[in-house]
Design an enzyme around this catalytic site. Structure first.
Site, PDB file in Angstrom:
ATOM      1  CB  CYS A   1      -0.868   0.042   1.246  1.00 46.07           C
ATOM      2  SG  CYS A   1      -1.787  -1.460   1.540  1.00 46.07           S
TER       3      CYS A   1
ATOM      4  NE  ARG B   1       4.675   1.703  -0.835  1.00 47.64           N
ATOM      5  CZ  ARG B   1       5.464   1.773   0.224  1.00 47.64           C
ATOM      6  NH1 ARG B   1       6.641   2.331   0.118  1.00 47.64           N
ATOM      7  NH2 ARG B   1       5.095   1.290   1.374  1.00 47.64           N
TER       8      ARG B   1
ATOM      9  CD1 TRP C   1      -0.648  -5.916  -3.416  1.00 49.65           C
ATOM     10  CD2 TRP C   1      -0.308  -6.651  -1.331  1.00 49.65           C
ATOM     11  NE1 TRP C   1      -0.133  -7.178  -3.489  1.00 49.65           N
ATOM     12  CE2 TRP C   1       0.086  -7.653  -2.241  1.00 49.65           C
ATOM     13  CE3 TRP C   1      -0.182  -6.884   0.037  1.00 49.65           C
ATOM     14  CZ2 TRP C   1       0.602  -8.881  -1.816  1.00 49.65           C
ATOM     15  CZ3 TRP C   1       0.325  -8.096   0.446  1.00 49.65           C
ATOM     16  CH2 TRP C   1       0.707  -9.077  -0.471  1.00 49.65           C
TER      17      TRP C   1
ATOM     18  CG  ASN D   1       0.347   2.128   3.653  1.00 49.82           C
ATOM     19  OD1 ASN D   1      -0.703   2.166   3.046  1.00 49.82           O
ATOM     20  ND2 ASN D   1       1.444   2.714   3.223  1.00 49.82           N
ATOM     21  N   GLY D   2      -0.594  -1.269   6.476  1.00 54.25           N
ATOM     22  CA  GLY D   2      -0.254  -2.164   7.585  1.00 54.25           C
ATOM     23  C   GLY D   2      -1.424  -3.065   7.935  1.00 54.25           C
TER      24      GLY D   2
ATOM     25  CD  GLU E   1      16.869 -13.602  -7.862  1.00 57.95           C
ATOM     26  OE1 GLU E   1      16.282 -14.127  -6.909  1.00 57.95           O
ATOM     27  OE2 GLU E   1      16.599 -12.474  -8.310  1.00 57.95           O
TER      28      GLU E   1
ATOM     29  CE  LYS F   1      13.803 -11.508 -10.337  1.00 62.08           C
ATOM     30  NZ  LYS F   1      14.273 -11.025  -9.085  1.00 62.08           N
TER      31      LYS F   1
ATOM     32  CD  GLU G   1      10.024 -11.855  -9.066  1.00 61.37           C
ATOM     33  OE1 GLU G   1       9.389 -11.514  -8.062  1.00 61.37           O
ATOM     34  OE2 GLU G   1      11.246 -11.672  -9.174  1.00 61.37           O
TER      35      GLU G   1
ATOM     36  CG  HIS H   1      16.427 -37.948  -4.587  1.00 62.64           C
ATOM     37  ND1 HIS H   1      16.669 -39.281  -4.367  1.00 62.64           N
ATOM     38  CD2 HIS H   1      17.645 -37.353  -4.678  1.00 62.64           C
ATOM     39  CE1 HIS H   1      17.974 -39.490  -4.300  1.00 62.64           C
ATOM     40  NE2 HIS H   1      18.581 -38.334  -4.491  1.00 62.64           N
TER      41      HIS H   1
ATOM     42  CE  LYS I   1      11.717  -2.987  -5.624  1.00 65.00           C
ATOM     43  NZ  LYS I   1      12.498  -4.035  -6.305  1.00 65.00           N
TER      44      LYS I   1
HETATM   45  C1  G6P Z   1       9.078  -8.827  -2.234  1.00 65.99           C
HETATM   46  C2  G6P Z   1       9.737  -8.427  -3.544  1.00 65.99           C
HETATM   47  C3  G6P Z   1      10.994  -9.262  -3.778  1.00 65.99           C
HETATM   48  C4  G6P Z   1      11.942  -9.116  -2.603  1.00 65.99           C
HETATM   49  C5  G6P Z   1      11.250  -9.475  -1.287  1.00 65.99           C
HETATM   50  C6  G6P Z   1      12.090  -9.054  -0.099  1.00 65.99           C
HETATM   51  O1  G6P Z   1       8.538 -10.097  -2.337  1.00 65.99           O
HETATM   52  O2  G6P Z   1       8.842  -8.600  -4.616  1.00 65.99           O
HETATM   53  O3  G6P Z   1      11.653  -8.827  -4.960  1.00 65.99           O
HETATM   54  O4  G6P Z   1      13.052  -9.924  -2.807  1.00 65.99           O
HETATM   55  O5  G6P Z   1      10.013  -8.777  -1.157  1.00 65.99           O
HETATM   56  O6  G6P Z   1      12.145  -7.652  -0.074  1.00 65.99           O
HETATM   57  P1  G6P Z   1      13.290  -6.815   0.581  1.00 65.99           P
HETATM   58  O7  G6P Z   1      12.888  -5.382   0.370  1.00 65.99           O
HETATM   59  O8  G6P Z   1      13.322  -7.182   2.030  1.00 65.99           O
HETATM   60  O9  G6P Z   1      14.568  -7.152  -0.096  1.00 65.99           O
END
Ligand code: G6P
Length: 608
Positions: free
Chosen positions: A2, A27, A75, A101-102, A481, A485, A488, A504, A603
């Site tokens: 948010c 965000r 959000w 927010n929260g 990773e 990537k 997502e 396995h 984000k």
């Molecule tokens: C969200 C983002 C990811 C990120 C993760 C941790 O899920 O979409 O890209 O790696 O949060 O966020 P941070 O700000 O703690 O690195």
């Protein structure tokens, strides 16, 4: 996650609010709304969907000309993304209008208390409970009502409040969710993140937990949790608003991929002086490092993948036992942390709720906490004993790229620093390792030239339903990773496996044509991974292999071979990740996905 904006001044509030909300779109959100004071009445316009939908709705309704207002991008957490659940919410028959927010943890009990007192609710949100609770306590003194609310609720919040009887004031408060106040001339701003106000001012106040701010057109008052007035220092933003824009690229993600040589260089070079790692941010003596029993590494998402790589890197360089945990697990499993342990917390935003809670848990148990954070003065940065900033600049695309690479760079520095402290690195070895680190930016630059090749591969593979990533050791960490990537942003199901583990169970999913991305850049493990490549190939997989150096034999078993420059084994993750990011980016483009704002994602995840 948010976003909050607020404006009070002489200009029309709604364009300023919309502009701020657009800056916060990165965000992640699913509805948007704003409230503007119009001739003593507070008008609320809100909708599910994008800020553009809100803009459309505003055009269709009576024009708003008021100069005081608050706005929000939501959000969804409590209740689906609907118009009714969107913020702002009102309380006390329109006396109070609020954005939040929260998460309010005790909202069910509070809601039933308020219902008994005669209050009614029109949404499923915890935020509406907050609005009604504020109205319940409000007897003309907004700061007193806010304090009562803060004493009553449990959970996290950043809030902005308008009250009908005092239309020339915005009230704000926070706990565990970021909020900043922007100071202008004859106008003031409120936002959950600095980019939202940068167009108007560089002078900000960073609110701390428990603090309350009262914004008027010509002044800003601050109070602590006891209601006593506070003097706060201005934080002057030195980074450029330009750097938060796309700068000619089609997507933020592409721009940020291209910025990686700079992000890595800016993170490494100031900390390598005459072939030696210098980390003045670290307040640990060599003796303390030698006495460390364990290093705990905690993070979420991609930052956790950096943590997975960090385990291999720190153990092999410094010989100190490391344990990498997901922050959401660490915080609740009563981890064994001993006095004198080190806890490394990795977070781009510095606001991730689980990571912050894990940091507090480690601190409570006596660990020395070191955070690797991108956002300056964020909560995690402020609360950890030491903070080593990644110099990646603002990262806007939800899928992290340059912050990830900068985090890895800090891990290499820490590895060398610890290794020297425990006596496992001679001066000459450190010189050589530092030299290879300083080559990374140029090597990444070189790998960015794979752009067209990865776009071509994406055209071939974009119809895939399942993709598997395999690797061993550090190659496994980077497989995680690469897989995240891809899934997502392209919405293709993908999984990462330690190459030896695939057989396995999961190998039963490999059928003719299934793409397998095999990362085989750890020379010491190359033969082993090649064996796993042969296994999947024998079952019909289409293999894309990443190899370091020549390895001509690979082309016999792989459909596509990506050559990674040869480098010290420790730093290969920084190189491998570049083609994987490009692959994910082009796969998402081929499939017409919203690359910068993938569905359901945020984000900065400030709820657990
Ligand atoms: C969200 C983002 C990811 C990120 C993760 C941790 O899920 O979409 O890209 O790696 O949060 O966020 P941070 O700000 O703690 O690195």
């Amino acid at each position: 996650m948010c976003g909050i904006v607020g404006y009070i001044g002489e200009n029309c509030a709604s364009p300023v609010l919309l502009d701020g909300l657009k800056k916060l779109e990165y965000r992640g959100y699913d509805s948007a709304g704003l409230a503007v004071v119009e001739n003593g009445e507070v008008q609320v316009v809100k909708t599910k969907g994008r800020v553009a939908d809100l803009e459309q709705k505003l055009q269709e309704s009576k024009p708003l000309s008021g100069t005081v207002g608050i706005g929000h991008t939501r959000w969804a957490t409590h209740g689906a993304p609907t118009d009714a659940n969107a913020h702002p919410h009102t309380g006390g028959n329109g006396m109070v209008t609020l954005v939040h927010n929260g998460i309010i943890e005790n909202y069910i009990a509070l809601k039933s208390m308020l219902e008994t007192a005669g209050y009614t609710f029109v949404s499923e949100t915890d935020t509406e409970v907050l609005a009604q609770l504020f109205a319940y306590y409000y007897k003309g003194d907004a700061v007193a009502a806010m304090r009562k609310v803060m004493q009553t609720v449990r959970g996290s919040y950043a809030v902005a409040v308008l009250t009908k009887d005092c239309p020339d004031r915005i009230l704000a408060a926070k706990k565990d969710s970021p909020l900043i106040v922007g100071k202008g001339e004859g106008e003031n701003f409120l936002a959950s993140d600095i980019p939202a106000v940068l167009k108007y001012t560089r002078d900000c106040y960073l609110l701390n937990d428990g603090e309350i701010a009262v914004l008027e057109k010509d002044r800003i008052l601050f109070f602590d949790s006891t209601g006593a007035p506070l003097q706060k220092e201005i934080y002057r933003v030195t980074w450029d608003a330009e750097s938060a824009q796309k700068g000619g690229y089609k997507h933020f993600m592409k721009k940020e991929i291209a910025e990686q040589p700079k992000a890595v260089r800016d993170t490494l070079s100031p900390r390598i002086v005459n072939g030696k790692v210098e980390l003045p941010e670290l307040h640990l003596t060599d003796g303390e490092i030698r006495a460390v029993g364990k290093i705990h590494i905690v993070a979420c998402g991609s930052a956790w993948h950096v943590g997975m790589a960090a385990k291999y890197i720190l153990e092999s360089l410094a010989g100190i036992p490391c344990e990498t945990d997901l922050a959401s697990e660490f915080r609740y499993r009563d981890p064994i942390v001993r006095e004198g342990d080190i806890c490394i917390v990795i977070s781009q935003s510095g606001e991730t709720a689980d990571t912050l809670a894990a940091l507090r848990e480690a601190k409570r148990k006596g660990a020395h906490t070191v955070s690797i954070v991108n956002v300056v003065a964020s909560t995690i940065a402020r609360e950890s004993d030491d903070v080593i900033y990644t110099m990646a600049g603002p990262e806007i695309a939800v899928a992290t790229t340059k912050a990830f690479s900068a985090q890895l760079a800090v891990v290499y520095l820490l590895g060398l620093y610890f290794a020297r402290a425990v006596g496992r690195l001679t001066e000459a070895e450190e010189q050589a390792k530092c030299a290879s680190l300083l080559e990374l930016p140029a090597q990444i630059e070189e790998l960015l030239k794979l752009d067209e090749e990865m776009a071509k591969l994406a055209r071939q593979f974009s119809a895939a339903k399942n993709v598997f990533f395999i690797g061993r050791g550090l190659d496994y960490a980077i497989s995680l990773e690469g897989s995240l990537k891809l899934k997502e942003i392209s919405y293709i199901h993908s999984e990462a496996y330690a190459a030896g583990e695939l057989k396995h169970g999961t190998i039963s999913l490999i059928e003719p044509g299934t793409p397998v991305v095999a990362i085989a850049t750890q020379e010491a493990l190359f033969e082993k991974t090649l064996g796993n490549i042969k296994e999947v190939r024998a079952r019909g997989a289409r293999v894309i292999a990443l190899v370091s150096g020549e390895h001509k034999e690979v082309s016999e078993f792989a459909d596509e071979v990506i050559h990674i420059p040869q480098a010290d084994a420790t730093v290969t993750p920084s190189l491998d990740v570049i083609p994987l990011q490009l692959f994910a980016y082009y796969m998402a483009l081929e499939r017409g996905c919203d690359v910068d704002k993938p569905r359901n994602l945020a984000k900065s995840v400030t709820v657990e």
